[in-house]
Design an enzyme around this catalytic site. Structure first.
Site, PDB file in Angstrom:
ATOM      1  N   ASP A 236     -58.845  22.253  16.238  1.00 29.59           N
ATOM      2  CA  ASP A 236     -60.065  21.153  17.076  1.00 29.59           C
ATOM      3  C   ASP A 236     -59.398  20.431  18.776  1.00 29.59           C
ATOM      4  O   ASP A 236     -58.602  19.086  18.293  1.00 29.59           O
ATOM      5  CB  ASP A 236     -60.735  19.941  15.979  1.00 29.59           C
ATOM      6  CG  ASP A 236     -61.805  19.273  16.987  1.00 29.59           C
ATOM      7  OD1 ASP A 236     -62.657  19.742  18.098  1.00 29.59           O
ATOM      8  OD2 ASP A 236     -61.786  18.112  17.008  1.00 29.59           O
ATOM      9  N   LYS A 243     -58.646  16.073  23.253  1.00 32.21           N
ATOM     10  CA  LYS A 243     -58.372  15.100  22.360  1.00 32.21           C
ATOM     11  C   LYS A 243     -56.558  14.874  23.244  1.00 32.21           C
ATOM     12  O   LYS A 243     -56.005  16.035  23.910  1.00 32.21           O
ATOM     13  CB  LYS A 243     -57.870  15.701  21.386  1.00 32.21           C
ATOM     14  CG  LYS A 243     -59.388  15.709  20.382  1.00 32.21           C
ATOM     15  CD  LYS A 243     -58.579  16.147  19.074  1.00 32.21           C
ATOM     16  CE  LYS A 243     -60.172  16.357  18.028  1.00 32.21           C
ATOM     17  NZ  LYS A 243     -60.239  14.815  17.335  1.00 32.21           N
ATOM     18  N   ASP A 313     -66.427  16.023  20.984  1.00 30.82           N
ATOM     19  CA  ASP A 313     -65.401  16.083  20.146  1.00 30.82           C
ATOM     20  C   ASP A 313     -65.938  15.259  18.888  1.00 30.82           C
ATOM     21  O   ASP A 313     -65.637  15.150  17.955  1.00 30.82           O
ATOM     22  CB  ASP A 313     -64.725  15.230  20.612  1.00 30.82           C
ATOM     23  CG  ASP A 313     -62.602  15.692  19.933  1.00 30.82           C
ATOM     24  OD1 ASP A 313     -63.313  15.702  18.623  1.00 30.82           O
ATOM     25  OD2 ASP A 313     -62.356  13.914  19.476  1.00 30.82           O
ATOM     26  N   GLU A 315     -68.465  17.515  17.266  1.00 33.41           N
ATOM     27  CA  GLU A 315     -68.874  18.637  17.207  1.00 33.41           C
ATOM     28  C   GLU A 315     -68.893  19.034  15.053  1.00 33.41           C
ATOM     29  O   GLU A 315     -69.731  19.697  14.816  1.00 33.41           O
ATOM     30  CB  GLU A 315     -67.449  19.851  17.554  1.00 33.41           C
ATOM     31  CG  GLU A 315     -66.553  20.361  16.467  1.00 33.41           C
ATOM     32  CD  GLU A 315     -65.713  19.645  15.970  1.00 33.41           C
ATOM     33  OE1 GLU A 315     -65.353  19.759  14.661  1.00 33.41           O
ATOM     34  OE2 GLU A 315     -65.577  18.212  17.391  1.00 33.41           O
ATOM     35  N   ARG A 317     -70.366  17.204  13.130  1.00 31.20           N
ATOM     36  CA  ARG A 317     -71.906  17.154  12.603  1.00 31.20           C
ATOM     37  C   ARG A 317     -72.773  18.140  12.588  1.00 31.20           C
ATOM     38  O   ARG A 317     -73.893  18.404  12.580  1.00 31.20           O
ATOM     39  CB  ARG A 317     -72.510  15.469  13.029  1.00 31.20           C
ATOM     40  CG  ARG A 317     -72.004  15.491  14.448  1.00 31.20           C
ATOM     41  CD  ARG A 317     -72.411  13.751  14.578  1.00 31.20           C
ATOM     42  NE  ARG A 317     -70.704  13.426  14.442  1.00 31.20           N
ATOM     43  CZ  ARG A 317     -70.569  12.308  14.908  1.00 31.20           C
ATOM     44  NH1 ARG A 317     -70.824  11.924  14.983  1.00 31.20           N
ATOM     45  NH2 ARG A 317     -69.465  11.743  14.648  1.00 31.20           N
TER      46      ARG A 317
END
Length: 465
Positions: A236, A243, A313, A315, A317
């Site tokens: 991620d 991030k 970010d 993502e 869910r």
């Protein structure tokens, strides 16, 4: 996968005594040279180790277990205390020669096996020095099954994204299926875009060979209708809401939910309890590229609800929602999702105590008690209805990342619950999946969370004796 092992029982295994503290000092085992042990300062305090010399070196050992208590009596600061002995004893096979009445030998043996885990894919790992003979009266197969599930979860989480993308996660599911006679169906390409648009959107920017997919693992046989859904974000970056580099360092663990449901499935299969079990894993990489989904996009979902993307970010869910909607269509009696989902959960409870959400009080109590009694702690948090308005934006049915930052774990859980209509009891686990620093039985790195709590609560959750 890495396999846990007990040492073979033989006469050469040296005796290890588990010594409690009494009112007036240690309760010495019969035949032990208590004078020597006392002279070393051994008092039976938790974690104390005393090695007793004999011909040719160490012949016996004493390990302090403190005042007798069970996890239900008081929380233990070290949940796998006997693992300290596994890490400190001299090389060779050891057998438990004696323990206080009521000592949970199966728990001790499991902690010992947990301490023996090594991740040796990229460098030669020093093998475990002290190995345990399975204690008398312990269900050997059950302990090995739980350890195998934990080892599998750790192996998967510890593997970097260079070697574990969506395709490799699929391969891990296929390997598990081959071991236990299960079937695997994988949805990719146009079928994924049409049937699971949010999974496809999150994963579409990943590079060649890393296409998104939905992995559907089914076990044959009769059993309660249980479906496990695990977040499989193999790396991620945060997407276009990228991030900071420091926050990206351990994002190989963002498939920890998938690792945990596969680990639990491994344990259930080895115990002969996987009949009818289904495991769904939306496997993606949240990458940055020309085809990245964008902040402000409105995505369609499998359930038909529209979702406004206010943070790429958030993502996890999104991919879970499509998988949960698919799971709910089959109306399972029990639907469980596991995901490394929110930083808010870590702020609230830290890395060691994952929250879970459940509307069913009896099910929640069964899970909490199983976690407490089997050294797999979890803590219930609420699906707080007044916060539903926070996930309802102006231009779509749902918002994937409400502004303000309040109650982030709860709003994420509420979001997911919107996609579970048709299922029976729904439970969501917001896990961390990572041990930040080494502890007895839990080396630094990937770790299972919630698996044993679910395992031991399943009979109550499904109404099966």
């Amino acid at each position: 996968m890495t396999e846990p092992e007990f040492a073979p029982a033989d006469a050469a295994a040296r005796p290890l005594w588990l010594v409690p503290q009494g009112e007036d000092g240690p309760v010495w085992p019969e035949g032990v040279d208590s004078g020597f042990a006392a002279a070393t300062g051994f008092a039976g305090r938790p974690g104390q180790l005393c090695l007793l010399p004999g011909e040719g070196g160490v012949s016996w050992a004493l390990f302090g277990v403190g005042r007798p208590a069970t996890p239900a009596d008081r929380p233990a600061r070290e949940r796998f205390a006997l693992a300290r002995a596994a890490e400190a004893l001299p090389e060779g096979a050891w057998r438990i020669a004696g323990a206080p009445a009521g000592y949970d030998m199966a728990h001790g043996a499991l902690g010992w096996l947990f301490a023996q885990y090594r991740f040796g894919r990229y460098k030669t790992a020093e093998p475990p020095r002290a190995r345990l003979v399975c204690p008398e009266g312990v269900d050997r197969d059950a302990v090995l099954a739980m350890a195998a599930g934990e080892y599998l979860a750790r192996d998967l989480i510890n593997t970097p994204a260079s070697d574990l993308g969506p395709a490799e996660l699929e391969e891990a599911a296929r390997d598990l299926a081959a071991r236990h006679g299960a079937s695997v169906d994988v949805i990719t390409g146009d079928a994924l875009v049409e049937g699971f648009p949010m999974i496809a959107a999150v994963g579409r920017a990943a590079g060649s060979g890393r296409a998104p997919r939905l992995i559907d693992l089914r076990f044959p046989g009769e059993g309660p209708a249980v479906t496990l859904v695990g977040k499989g974000v193999c790396f991620d970056t945060g997407g276009l809401d990228i991030k900071p580099s420091a926050s990206m360092l351990i994002m190989k663990k963002d498939m920890g939910g998938a690792a945990n449901v596969l680990g639990l499935a491994e344990t259930l299969a080895r115990l002969g309890r996987a009949g009818g079990l289904r495991v769904l894993i939306p496997a993606v990489e949240n990458a940055v590229g020309p085809d990245s989904f964008r902040p402000g996009d409105v995505l369609a979902s499998r359930k038909g609800l529209s979702v406004e993307v206010n943070n790429t970010d958030a993502e996890g869910r999104l991919v879970l929602a499509d998988a949960l909607a698919y799971a709910a269509e089959a109306q399972p009696a029990l639907l469980i999702s596991m995901a490394t989902l929110t930083g808010a959960a870590r702020v609230a409870l830290g890395p060691d105590l994952p929250p879970f959400f459940c509307d069913h009080d009896a099910a929640a109590e069964a899970l909490f008690c199983a976690g407490r009694d089997h050294a797999d702690p979890i803590w219930r948090m609420p699906f707080w209805e007044p916060y539903e308005a926070m996930i309802e934006p102006a231009i779509a049915d749902l918002d994937n990342a409400p502004s303000g930052g309040f109650a982030g774990a709860i709003t994420a859980a509420l979001f997911l619950r919107r996609f579970t209509e048709g299922a029976g009891t729904y439970v969501h686990f917001d896990i961390y999946g990572w041990q930040p620093s080494a502890a007895p039985g839990r080396p630094k790195g990937g770790v299972g969370q919630g698996m044993r709590a679910i395992l031991h609560a399943l009979p109550a959750l499904t109404g099966v004796a």
